[in-house]
Design a protein around this motif. Sequence first.
Motif, PDB file in Angstrom:
ATOM      1  N   VAL A 133       0.835  -1.207   0.000  1.00  0.00           N
ATOM      2  CA  VAL A 133       0.000   0.000   0.000  1.00  0.00           C
ATOM      3  C   VAL A 133       0.866   1.251   0.000  1.00  0.00           C
ATOM      4  O   VAL A 133       0.688   2.165  -0.824  1.00  0.00           O
ATOM      5  N   ILE A 189      -1.000   8.524   6.535  1.00  0.00           N
ATOM      6  CA  ILE A 189      -1.341   7.098   6.609  1.00  0.00           C
ATOM      7  C   ILE A 189      -0.609   6.429   7.765  1.00  0.00           C
ATOM      8  O   ILE A 189      -1.201   5.650   8.522  1.00  0.00           O
ATOM      9  N   ARG A 227      -2.888   4.672  10.831  1.00  0.00           N
ATOM     10  CA  ARG A 227      -3.021   3.225  10.674  1.00  0.00           C
ATOM     11  C   ARG A 227      -3.433   2.473  11.935  1.00  0.00           C
ATOM     12  O   ARG A 227      -4.203   1.527  11.850  1.00  0.00           O
ATOM     13  N   ALA A 273      -5.638   3.020   1.075  1.00  0.00           N
ATOM     14  CA  ALA A 273      -5.210   2.449   2.349  1.00  0.00           C
ATOM     15  C   ALA A 273      -6.380   2.026   3.233  1.00  0.00           C
ATOM     16  O   ALA A 273      -6.167   1.470   4.318  1.00  0.00           O
TER      17      ALA A 273
END
Length: 228
Positions: free
Chosen positions: A32, A82, A86, A114
């Motif tokens: 990703v 990101i 996460r 994502a």
Amino acid sequence: MAGRQQHAATDINDWTRSDEYHNSFLIPKDEVLDAVVKKNKEQGLPDIAVSAAQGKFLNLLVRSLGAKRILELGTLGGYSTIWLARDLAADGSVLTLEIDPHNAKVAEDNFKLAGLQDKITVVVGPAAESLAVLQPEQPFDLVFIDADKPSNVIYYKEAKRLLRSGGVIIVDNVVRYGRVADPEYSDGNVEGVRKLLHALKDDNEVDATTIGTVGEKGYDGFIYAIRK
């Protein structure tokens, strides 16, 4: 932490090799994030996002703090965002500010890639203007400042206003190949960092330190500040 070692001149090739070596043990291959890096390049975004090691540090910091409310200044293509988002708790969120509509669109596409679009909100416009009208119901746990450096003091003061006691502010790119400490060197970015250091020196509401770094992004560093 200090120890006697043989010192030798090094350069970015050595630092990049070291990053790659350590990352091979500590940061698994990530399709990703690789796709995000590729898309950002294809869309003409500058290669100024944090490195993988720095992104992992931000991720670990979020987890260490148990941060649920994160503010980011400077989205670019969303690579650092990101990493920040996460491992947020189910009720966690990231608010990220980006001046360039094209960058923001690329970032939003990356967040969908994502699977994090529900956790991240992008606000487009000058960060100083967005911050001035920001009145969150709850203060932020962590603020990551990685936007234009001449506005560092403005961003820092607003970040402190919006941060909870015990919260953390990270300000990136504050060493700049040692130029900030060179009295013979001056530009807008360097002066922005120097003004921030002067502001921090006289601010009794925070405690802070600078950590110098070397790696694939060169010789730089970040300020780590805690709001008392």
